[in-house]
Motif scaffolding. Structure first.
Motif, PDB file in Angstrom:
ATOM      1  N   ALA A  76       0.596  -1.313   0.012  1.00 31.06           N
ATOM      2  CA  ALA A  76      -0.086  -0.072  -0.078  1.00 31.06           C
ATOM      3  C   ALA A  76       0.875   1.403   0.093  1.00 31.06           C
ATOM      4  CB  ALA A  76      -0.896   0.107   1.152  1.00 31.06           C
ATOM      5  N   CYS A  77       1.775   1.304   0.753  1.00 29.86           N
ATOM      6  CA  CYS A  77       2.851   2.363   0.920  1.00 29.86           C
ATOM      7  C   CYS A  77       3.535   2.430  -0.439  1.00 29.86           C
ATOM      8  CB  CYS A  77       4.028   2.085   2.074  1.00 29.86           C
ATOM      9  SG  CYS A  77       3.273   2.486   3.539  1.00 29.86           S
ATOM     10  N   ARG A  78       3.984   1.655  -1.059  1.00 28.18           N
ATOM     11  CA  ARG A  78       4.692   1.871  -2.356  1.00 28.18           C
ATOM     12  C   ARG A  78       3.609   2.191  -3.572  1.00 28.18           C
ATOM     13  NH1 ARG A  78       9.169  -3.035  -2.672  1.00 28.18           N
ATOM     14  NH2 ARG A  78       9.857  -2.905  -0.467  1.00 28.18           N
ATOM     15  N   ALA A  79       2.510   1.444  -3.288  1.00 25.64           N
ATOM     16  CA  ALA A  79       1.498   2.240  -4.560  1.00 25.64           C
ATOM     17  C   ALA A  79       1.107   3.588  -4.333  1.00 25.64           C
ATOM     18  CB  ALA A  79       0.227   1.053  -4.254  1.00 25.64           C
ATOM     19  N   VAL A  80       0.990   3.935  -3.164  1.00 26.47           N
ATOM     20  CA  VAL A  80       0.650   5.570  -2.796  1.00 26.47           C
ATOM     21  C   VAL A  80       1.724   6.355  -3.589  1.00 26.47           C
ATOM     22  CG1 VAL A  80       0.011   7.257  -1.090  1.00 26.47           C
ATOM     23  CG2 VAL A  80      -1.271   5.077  -1.226  1.00 26.47           C
ATOM     24  N   ILE A  81       3.056   5.941  -2.870  1.00 25.26           N
ATOM     25  CA  ILE A  81       4.014   6.766  -3.380  1.00 25.26           C
ATOM     26  C   ILE A  81       4.225   6.843  -4.745  1.00 25.26           C
ATOM     27  CG2 ILE A  81       6.726   6.940  -3.499  1.00 25.26           C
ATOM     28  CD1 ILE A  81       6.503   5.810  -0.403  1.00 25.26           C
ATOM     29  N   ALA A  82       3.941   5.537  -5.610  1.00 27.25           N
ATOM     30  CA  ALA A  82       4.147   5.562  -7.123  1.00 27.25           C
ATOM     31  C   ALA A  82       3.088   6.474  -7.779  1.00 27.25           C
ATOM     32  CB  ALA A  82       4.120   4.186  -7.418  1.00 27.25           C
ATOM     33  N   LEU A  83       1.857   6.199  -7.278  1.00 26.75           N
ATOM     34  CA  LEU A  83       0.723   7.237  -7.826  1.00 26.75           C
ATOM     35  C   LEU A  83       0.941   8.673  -7.493  1.00 26.75           C
ATOM     36  CD1 LEU A  83      -2.193   5.030  -6.976  1.00 26.75           C
ATOM     37  CD2 LEU A  83      -1.513   5.664  -9.105  1.00 26.75           C
ATOM     38  N   ALA A  84       1.500   8.863  -6.354  1.00 24.73           N
ATOM     39  CA  ALA A  84       1.532  10.384  -5.903  1.00 24.73           C
ATOM     40  C   ALA A  84       2.626  10.911  -6.883  1.00 24.73           C
ATOM     41  CB  ALA A  84       2.288  10.373  -4.487  1.00 24.73           C
ATOM     42  N   ARG A  85       3.690  10.041  -7.151  1.00 28.15           N
ATOM     43  CA  ARG A  85       4.792  10.654  -7.951  1.00 28.15           C
ATOM     44  C   ARG A  85       4.318  10.729  -9.413  1.00 28.15           C
ATOM     45  NH1 ARG A  85       9.787   6.793  -5.835  1.00 28.15           N
ATOM     46  NH2 ARG A  85      10.378   7.980  -4.108  1.00 28.15           N
ATOM     47  N   GLU A  86       3.446   9.851 -10.095  1.00 28.19           N
ATOM     48  CA  GLU A  86       2.887   9.767 -11.290  1.00 28.19           C
ATOM     49  C   GLU A  86       1.731  11.025 -11.314  1.00 28.19           C
ATOM     50  OE1 GLU A  86      -0.309   7.115 -13.112  1.00 28.19           O
ATOM     51  OE2 GLU A  86       1.626   5.920 -13.043  1.00 28.19           O
ATOM     52  N   ARG A  87       1.152  11.511 -10.370  1.00 30.48           N
ATOM     53  CA  ARG A  87       0.164  12.377 -10.349  1.00 30.48           C
ATOM     54  C   ARG A  87       0.674  13.656 -10.029  1.00 30.48           C
ATOM     55  NH1 ARG A  87      -4.976   9.477  -7.536  1.00 30.48           N
ATOM     56  NH2 ARG A  87      -5.474   7.885  -9.152  1.00 30.48           N
ATOM     57  N   ASP A  88       2.109  13.847  -9.474  1.00 29.69           N
ATOM     58  CA  ASP A  88       2.744  14.999  -8.916  1.00 29.69           C
ATOM     59  C   ASP A  88       1.874  15.696  -7.760  1.00 29.69           C
ATOM     60  OD1 ASP A  88       4.644  16.770  -8.762  1.00 29.69           O
ATOM     61  OD2 ASP A  88       3.878  18.481 -10.274  1.00 29.69           O
ATOM     62  N   GLU A  89       1.452  14.640  -6.972  1.00 25.10           N
ATOM     63  CA  GLU A  89       0.554  15.192  -5.723  1.00 25.10           C
ATOM     64  C   GLU A  89       1.394  14.604  -4.615  1.00 25.10           C
ATOM     65  OE1 GLU A  89      -3.160  13.406  -6.360  1.00 25.10           O
ATOM     66  OE2 GLU A  89      -3.813  15.204  -7.693  1.00 25.10           O
ATOM     67  N   SER A  90       0.761  14.999  -3.202  1.00 26.39           N
ATOM     68  CA  SER A  90       1.443  14.251  -2.130  1.00 26.39           C
ATOM     69  C   SER A  90       0.793  13.018  -1.959  1.00 26.39           C
ATOM     70  CB  SER A  90       1.034  15.252  -0.877  1.00 26.39           C
ATOM     71  OG  SER A  90      -0.404  15.234  -0.524  1.00 26.39           O
ATOM     72  N   PRO A  91       1.321  12.169  -1.020  1.00 22.65           N
ATOM     73  CA  PRO A  91       1.107  10.695  -0.816  1.00 22.65           C
ATOM     74  C   PRO A  91      -0.308  10.950  -0.002  1.00 22.65           C
ATOM     75  CG  PRO A  91       3.356  10.860  -0.485  1.00 22.65           C
ATOM     76  CD  PRO A  91       3.052  12.336  -0.849  1.00 22.65           C
ATOM     77  N   GLN A  92      -0.164  11.828   0.941  1.00 22.96           N
ATOM     78  CA  GLN A  92      -1.754  11.930   1.709  1.00 22.96           C
ATOM     79  C   GLN A  92      -2.757  12.391   0.529  1.00 22.96           C
ATOM     80  OE1 GLN A  92      -1.765  15.301   4.392  1.00 22.96           O
ATOM     81  NE2 GLN A  92      -3.492  14.508   5.426  1.00 22.96           N
ATOM     82  N   THR A  93      -2.614  13.226  -0.114  1.00 19.83           N
ATOM     83  CA  THR A  93      -3.793  13.669  -1.064  1.00 19.83           C
ATOM     84  C   THR A  93      -4.087  12.417  -1.948  1.00 19.83           C
ATOM     85  OG1 THR A  93      -2.849  15.920  -1.134  1.00 19.83           O
ATOM     86  CG2 THR A  93      -4.289  14.940  -3.153  1.00 19.83           C
ATOM     87  N   VAL A  94      -3.187  11.601  -2.365  1.00 22.93           N
ATOM     88  CA  VAL A  94      -3.685  10.342  -3.195  1.00 22.93           C
ATOM     89  C   VAL A  94      -4.104   9.332  -2.345  1.00 22.93           C
ATOM     90  CG1 VAL A  94      -2.564   8.269  -4.183  1.00 22.93           C
ATOM     91  CG2 VAL A  94      -1.588  10.581  -4.736  1.00 22.93           C
ATOM     92  N   ALA A  95      -3.658   9.277  -1.166  1.00 21.30           N
ATOM     93  CA  ALA A  95      -4.321   8.114  -0.189  1.00 21.30           C
ATOM     94  C   ALA A  95      -5.956   8.509   0.100  1.00 21.30           C
ATOM     95  CB  ALA A  95      -3.428   8.142   0.891  1.00 21.30           C
ATOM     96  N   ARG A  96      -6.043   9.701   0.481  1.00 13.29           N
ATOM     97  CA  ARG A  96      -7.328  10.292   0.784  1.00 13.29           C
ATOM     98  C   ARG A  96      -8.297  10.080  -0.558  1.00 13.29           C
ATOM     99  NH1 ARG A  96      -7.995  12.612   5.660  1.00 13.29           N
ATOM    100  NH2 ARG A  96     -10.141  13.512   4.967  1.00 13.29           N
ATOM    101  N   THR A  97      -7.849  10.570  -1.469  1.00 11.26           N
ATOM    102  CA  THR A  97      -8.408  10.438  -3.052  1.00 11.26           C
ATOM    103  C   THR A  97      -8.986   8.853  -3.033  1.00 11.26           C
ATOM    104  OG1 THR A  97      -7.485  12.268  -4.189  1.00 11.26           O
ATOM    105  CG2 THR A  97      -8.442  10.692  -5.303  1.00 11.26           C
ATOM    106  N   LEU A  98      -7.861   7.912  -2.843  1.00 10.25           N
ATOM    107  CA  LEU A  98      -8.197   6.476  -3.157  1.00 10.25           C
ATOM    108  C   LEU A  98      -9.340   5.999  -2.225  1.00 10.25           C
ATOM    109  CD1 LEU A  98      -4.637   5.055  -3.597  1.00 10.25           C
ATOM    110  CD2 LEU A  98      -6.402   5.419  -5.498  1.00 10.25           C
ATOM    111  N   LEU A  99      -9.356   6.520  -0.900  1.00 15.16           N
ATOM    112  CA  LEU A  99     -10.371   6.192   0.020  1.00 15.16           C
ATOM    113  C   LEU A  99     -11.570   6.977   0.033  1.00 15.16           C
ATOM    114  CD1 LEU A  99      -7.868   5.491   2.872  1.00 15.16           C
ATOM    115  CD2 LEU A  99      -9.046   3.871   1.667  1.00 15.16           C
ATOM    116  N   GLY A 100     -11.746   7.903  -0.990  1.00 17.31           N
ATOM    117  CA  GLY A 100     -12.919   8.545  -0.873  1.00 17.31           C
ATOM    118  C   GLY A 100     -13.084   9.479  -0.180  1.00 17.31           C
TER     119      GLY A 100
END
Length: 104
Positions: A76-100
């Motif tokens: 989960a950590c690695r996936a959030v970090i990879a998505l955050a880099r891909e989207r140029d967003e913070s890991p917190q923003t990506v995690a919150r978005t994934l969880l709705g």
């Protein structure tokens, strides 16, 4: 994520009980193939995403519940970090978005 961990505990308990009923010792791995916790986590999470109960139960039996929990957390950590880099967003923003969840 709590759904994954709940299913993990349920599956592990069921497999342990089945082995005990069959007269086999409640060991972690009935087969000789050795899987590491990251293989187990990848198989478990992908089976969960595809709603494949048989593969989910098989992967859960490869390692201890604690090891699988650690592997799922690391994935989960690695996936959030990879998505955050891909989207140029913070890991917190990506995690919150994934969880709705609303933006913090």
């Amino acid at each position: 994520m709590s759904g994954i961990f709940g299913r993990l505990r349920k599956t592990w308990g069921k497999k342990t009980a089945e082995r005990s009923e069959e007269g086999q010792p409640a060991t972690r791995r009935p087969e000789k193939t050795r899987h590491n916790l990251f293989e187990a986590a990848a198989a478990y999470v992908s089976a969960c995403a595809e709603d494949d109960q048989d593969r989910l139960e098989e992967a859960a039996a490869w390692v201890s519940p604690e090891a699988l929990s650690f592997g799922v957390n690391e994935l989960a950590c690695r996936a959030v970090i990879a998505l955050a880099r891909e989207r140029d967003e913070s890991p917190q923003t990506v995690a919150r978005t994934l969880l709705g969840l609303p933006a913090a």
